[in-house]
Design a protein around this motif. Structure first.
Motif, PDB file in Angstrom:
ATOM      1  N   ARG A 163       0.844  -1.197   0.000  1.00 49.95           N
ATOM      2  CA  ARG A 163       0.000   0.000   0.000  1.00 49.95           C
ATOM      3  C   ARG A 163       0.878   1.245   0.000  1.00 49.95           C
ATOM      4  O   ARG A 163       1.808   1.375   0.807  1.00 49.95           O
ATOM      5  CB  ARG A 163      -0.910   0.021   1.227  1.00 49.95           C
ATOM      6  CG  ARG A 163      -1.753  -1.215   1.397  1.00 49.95           C
ATOM      7  CD  ARG A 163      -2.691  -1.424   0.225  1.00 49.95           C
ATOM      8  NE  ARG A 163      -3.745  -0.408   0.167  1.00 49.95           N
ATOM      9  CZ  ARG A 163      -4.592  -0.286  -0.831  1.00 49.95           C
ATOM     10  NH1 ARG A 163      -4.507  -1.075  -1.884  1.00 49.95           N
ATOM     11  NH2 ARG A 163      -5.536   0.644  -0.797  1.00 49.95           N
ATOM     12  N   HIS A 190      -6.750   2.046  -7.609  1.00 48.58           N
ATOM     13  CA  HIS A 190      -5.738   1.031  -7.872  1.00 48.58           C
ATOM     14  C   HIS A 190      -5.418   0.293  -6.574  1.00 48.58           C
ATOM     15  O   HIS A 190      -5.365   0.884  -5.498  1.00 48.58           O
ATOM     16  CB  HIS A 190      -4.470   1.688  -8.436  1.00 48.58           C
ATOM     17  CG  HIS A 190      -3.491   0.711  -8.995  1.00 48.58           C
ATOM     18  ND1 HIS A 190      -2.658  -0.057  -8.200  1.00 48.58           N
ATOM     19  CD2 HIS A 190      -3.204   0.351 -10.272  1.00 48.58           C
ATOM     20  CE1 HIS A 190      -1.903  -0.820  -8.950  1.00 48.58           C
ATOM     21  NE2 HIS A 190      -2.219  -0.606 -10.222  1.00 48.58           N
ATOM     22  N   ASP A 191      -5.184  -1.013  -6.675  1.00 44.24           N
ATOM     23  CA  ASP A 191      -4.947  -1.840  -5.491  1.00 44.24           C
ATOM     24  C   ASP A 191      -3.764  -1.353  -4.649  1.00 44.24           C
ATOM     25  O   ASP A 191      -3.759  -1.523  -3.427  1.00 44.24           O
ATOM     26  CB  ASP A 191      -4.694  -3.293  -5.904  1.00 44.24           C
ATOM     27  CG  ASP A 191      -5.957  -3.959  -6.438  1.00 44.24           C
ATOM     28  OD1 ASP A 191      -7.048  -3.455  -6.132  1.00 44.24           O
ATOM     29  OD2 ASP A 191      -5.833  -4.967  -7.161  1.00 44.24           O
TER      30      ASP A 191
END
Length: 302
Positions: A250, A282-283
């Motif tokens: 992240r 977005h991840d």
């Protein structure tokens, strides 16, 4: 799933090693029992790390809870050092001063062999996951394990690797004790296992410290994100880009951009908010913050 497999394997191995260490009196086996109990306890910390770091961001934590992973993984690494490394070295030194014979060595080798299979299964699972991520990132498994923001994966790979080496050292110490009749070899095996755990623990502590104090992304990820932002249809150029890990996989993104056109202030604000939301979709992007570039600032090259 990788952590759960490792936890189950460590519990079974720790129980078996503890029983055999009491029966045989082997210093190396005692060190291995301490190692496995420490690893089992550490897996609990890693499970907590995964659970807490996955919580969504809220008003009190606008960047999310991702750094919880590094805090709890730090506890696990310190646990390896204290419960595993320090105990094994101290026990080995005591045995060096007063070595004792090893009883029922066949039982020790049997348990060490079973432990090697169980630890090897857990290690294989972790390496397969690491290899898959390394292939996607275009890097080697070793580099990925050392540099990844996924602290749980790194801990499992490192602990299982240390466990496999420790089992070989323990078996060698007991074997040399039997061949030479000198109990110093078994005691020395305990010391070596402790030193091995100490090195692994220090590496894990350093990696968690690295991410806790605010680690920037790798150059490869920075270039990939920068190009994606530069190629956005509403962005003319990018003059500043900061990417910082705030949890496993992240990122916190801060950028200064020059938007296409010369729209009124209200429309520009809406454009930037829209782009931020797109980025956060977005991840890998937890939070994105954009601001306007100054006209005389140079464009970044990605």
């Amino acid at each position: 799933m990788t952590v759960i497999i490792a936890f189950c394997a460590n519990i079974l191995v720790a129980i078996a090693k503890s029983v055999v260490s009491l029966i045989t009196g082997s210093a190396s086996m005692t060190a291995e029992a301490a190692h496995s109990w420490a690893d089992a306890g550490n897996e609990i910390f890693l499970l907590i790390a995964d659970r807490k770091s996955a919580r969504p961001k809220d008003d009190r934590h606008p960047l999310g809870h991702g750094r919880e992973a590094y805090v709890w993984s730090m506890f696990a690494a310190v646990g390896i050092f204290t419960a595993g490394a320090v105990f094994s070295v101290m026990h080995g030194i005591q045995e060096l001063a007063n070595p004792a014979p090893v009883e029922s060595p066949g039982l020790s080798f049997m348990v060490l062999g079973i432990a090697f299979v169980l630890e090897g299964t857990s290690f294989t699972q972790a390496v397969v996951q690491a290899r898959r991520q390394a292939r996607a990132a275009g890097t080697s498994v070793l580099k990925l394990v050392l540099r990844t923001s996924n602290t749980t994966l790194r801990a499992v790979v490192a602990e299982d690797f240390a466990a496999l080496i420790g089992l070989i050292v323990a078996a060698a110490g007991i074997y040399l004790h039997l061949v030479t009749g000198n109990g110093l070899w078994d005691a020395l095996g305990s010391v070596v296992i402790g030193l091995l755990l100490g090195v692994v623990a220090l590496v894990l502590i350093d990696r968690n410290r690295h991410f806790l104090v605010g680690a920037s992304s790798t150059p490869e990820i920075r270039s990939k994100v920068g190009r994606a932002l530069q190629d956005h249809e509403e962005v003319n150029r990018v003059t500043y880009l900061h990417l910082e890990y705030i949890g496993p996989g992240r990122l916190f993104l801060v950028a200064e951009v020059d938007l296409v056109g010369n729209d009124p202030e209200e429309e520009v604000a809406r454009q930037m908010r829209r782009i931020e939301h797109e980025l956060e979709g977005h991840d890998a992007i937890e939070t994105a913050v954009l601001s306007l570039s100054v006209s005389d600032e140079a464009s970044l090259r990605f």
